[in-house]
Every structure is written in C-alpha cells, then in structure tokens.
Design an enzyme around this catalytic site. Structure first.
Site, PDB file in Angstrom:
ATOM      1  N   GLU A  98      -4.568   0.734  -3.556  1.00 46.33           N
ATOM      2  CA  GLU A  98      -3.187   1.228  -3.615  1.00 46.33           C
ATOM      3  C   GLU A  98      -2.196   0.072  -3.590  1.00 46.33           C
ATOM      4  O   GLU A  98      -1.179   0.112  -4.297  1.00 46.33           O
ATOM      5  CB  GLU A  98      -2.924   2.185  -2.454  1.00 46.33           C
ATOM      6  CG  GLU A  98      -3.626   3.526  -2.618  1.00 46.33           C
ATOM      7  CD  GLU A  98      -3.267   4.525  -1.542  1.00 46.33           C
ATOM      8  OE1 GLU A  98      -3.158   5.721  -1.860  1.00 46.33           O
ATOM      9  OE2 GLU A  98      -3.096   4.122  -0.364  1.00 46.33           O
ATOM     10  N   ASP A 104       0.856   3.937  -3.012  1.00 49.69           N
ATOM     11  CA  ASP A 104       0.528   5.345  -2.788  1.00 49.69           C
ATOM     12  C   ASP A 104       1.521   6.251  -3.517  1.00 49.69           C
ATOM     13  O   ASP A 104       1.131   7.232  -4.156  1.00 49.69           O
ATOM     14  CB  ASP A 104       0.536   5.631  -1.283  1.00 49.69           C
ATOM     15  CG  ASP A 104       0.270   7.090  -0.967  1.00 49.69           C
ATOM     16  OD1 ASP A 104      -0.862   7.551  -1.168  1.00 49.69           O
ATOM     17  OD2 ASP A 104       1.216   7.782  -0.532  1.00 49.69           O
ATOM     18  N   GLU A 141       0.837  -1.211   0.000  1.00 48.94           N
ATOM     19  CA  GLU A 141       0.000   0.000   0.000  1.00 48.94           C
ATOM     20  C   GLU A 141       0.867   1.254   0.000  1.00 48.94           C
ATOM     21  O   GLU A 141       0.609   2.216  -0.728  1.00 48.94           O
ATOM     22  CB  GLU A 141      -0.911  -0.003   1.224  1.00 48.94           C
ATOM     23  CG  GLU A 141      -1.758   1.244   1.382  1.00 48.94           C
ATOM     24  CD  GLU A 141      -2.099   1.535   2.832  1.00 48.94           C
ATOM     25  OE1 GLU A 141      -2.349   2.710   3.158  1.00 48.94           O
ATOM     26  OE2 GLU A 141      -2.089   0.596   3.649  1.00 48.94           O
ATOM     27  N   ASP A 153      -7.100   1.149   0.610  1.00 53.77           N
ATOM     28  CA  ASP A 153      -5.764   0.597   0.879  1.00 53.77           C
ATOM     29  C   ASP A 153      -5.456  -0.561  -0.067  1.00 53.77           C
ATOM     30  O   ASP A 153      -4.328  -0.689  -0.570  1.00 53.77           O
ATOM     31  CB  ASP A 153      -5.671   0.112   2.327  1.00 53.77           C
ATOM     32  CG  ASP A 153      -5.686   1.260   3.330  1.00 53.77           C
ATOM     33  OD1 ASP A 153      -5.529   2.419   2.910  1.00 53.77           O
ATOM     34  OD2 ASP A 153      -5.853   0.977   4.540  1.00 53.77           O
TER      35      ASP A 153
END
Length: 233
Positions: A123, A51, A47, A120
C-alpha cells in the site's frame, strides 16, 4: 540492509524521481526504534495514502469493467481483493520483503515474510507511485501486480468473492425458494468477552453451526459449514 531499489524499478518499469520517497516505502516503524537518527520516517503515512488510492482504483476498475454489477457486488469484490493476504501475495511476487528496513527483532521473527508488513509495504508503494508519478501510473501498477496476480477477473467470474453467507443464501434461494435463518443457540462469558454459538437453519432443519466472539463471525462460520455440506440438503 535492504536490497538495491534499482532492481525494483527495473521490475515494475518505473523510474522514481524522488529516490527518498521510494526508500521511505520500506521503512518499518520497528527499524526507527533502533535507529532514531535515521533520515526518513516510517512508511505509515504512505501506507495510509496508498490505502485510499487503492480503494479508488478498485472502485474505478470495477465501475469500468463490470458496469452491470450492483453496489453490493462492488463492495463484496472490493473486500476480497484489498484484504491483507491478497496484498501480501502481490508483495511477494515483487519480492518487496527484500527491501524492508526492519529491527533485529522483526528480522529474527520472519518480518520479511510477514503478511501484514508486506501488505502495508504494498500500500505504501501505491501511495509513492501516486505522488511521484500519477494516478494513472498507480492504476496501471495495481491492475498489473494486484488484480492480475490474484486473478481478480477469475474470482469475479467464479463468484468466489462472495462471503459464505452470500453463497449459502444464493444457493438456498435458487434451490428452495426460501431464505436461511440464523439463531443464537448459546452465548457464554462476560459482556466484553462473549462467545456465541449460532446455527443456520433451512426452515426447521439445522444446516450448520459456528462459534466465534461475534455474532457476525459465528454466522459466517455456520454458513461456511452449511455451504460445504449443501449437497446433503
């Protein structure tokens, strides 16, 4: 147990080389509390990577497709598209919730439709595609399933990515050739738990009020009220 990941591969037209990596995308930390010997860690590192990759993809997309925009425009658009709810919308489109490893508590608490958990996962999936495939594959995936599912180009054309403060300022400047001003009308509570009441004014006329735990958020709420009532100005 989560669904068959082959179905996800068919949906997004990607065959993952590292099957454990794509499985890792869906391991929520709560699951490991009940399955301490599970063969994979949580998806948190994927994650984190996703991101960062998403931030770069968004920047590249905006730079390539909207070259006449200013840096401030890019920042506002980026904030509107990478927020939790936008990511969750894309995750729901792909039914990512079907594949998540969750604890019994999270399962009972509707974890499969929880926006934060879904965002989450989305990502983490970006991070997985980046590692397993390439940056280009991750870029194409984000454009197809995030930007298009959230109608990013339509959002940009309508300028709905702008914050309430930005929208109000643009409207007031265009119509009255002045800037709105913000004043603290009241503040209560201890230093660590303060509540602010802020008003937004057109010259001496109050257009709206907002109450929140920070000045920034209270100003945003006041601007939203004023913008919604702008026809009465």
């Amino acid at each position: 147990m989560p669904g068959n990941l082959k179905k996800l591969e068919e949906t997004i037209h990607i065959q993952f080389r590292d099957k454990s990596l794509i499985e890792n995308v869906f391991v929520h930390r709560s699951y490991l509390n009940e399955h301490k010997r599970f063969h994979l860690p949580s998806n948190e590192k994927l994650e984190f990577l996703g991101d960062s990759v998403l931030s770069l993809i968004t920047s590249v997309y905006l730079f390539k497709n909207y070259p006449d925009f200013q840096e401030g425009d890019y920042t506002e658009i980026k904030s509107s598209i990478v927020k939790t709810e936008s990511l969750a919308i894309a995750a729901r489109t792909l039914r990512l919730g079907d594949y998540i490893y969750l604890s019994k508590g999270e399962e009972q608490g509707m974890g499969r439709v929880n926006s934060n958990i879904l965002a989450d996962c989305f990502e983490a999936l970006i991070g997985c595609i980046f590692i397993d495939q390439s940056f280009e594959a991750a870029y194409d995936f984000v454009v197809r399933y995030l930007f298009k599912s959230n109608n990013l180009d339509g959002v940009i054309e309508a300028k709905s990515y702008l914050s309430a403060k930005s929208n109000l300022q643009e409207y007031i400047q265009r119509k009255f050739k002045v800037l709105p001003s913000y004043r603290v009308l009241d503040q209560k509570g201890p230093e660590h738990d303060r509540i602010f009441r802020i008003g937004v004014f057109l010259k001496s006329k109050k257009m709206g009020e907002g109450v929140a735990s920070s000045k920034k958020l209270a100003e945003e709420k006041a601007a939203q009220v004023a913008f919604e009532n702008r026809k009465s100005l």
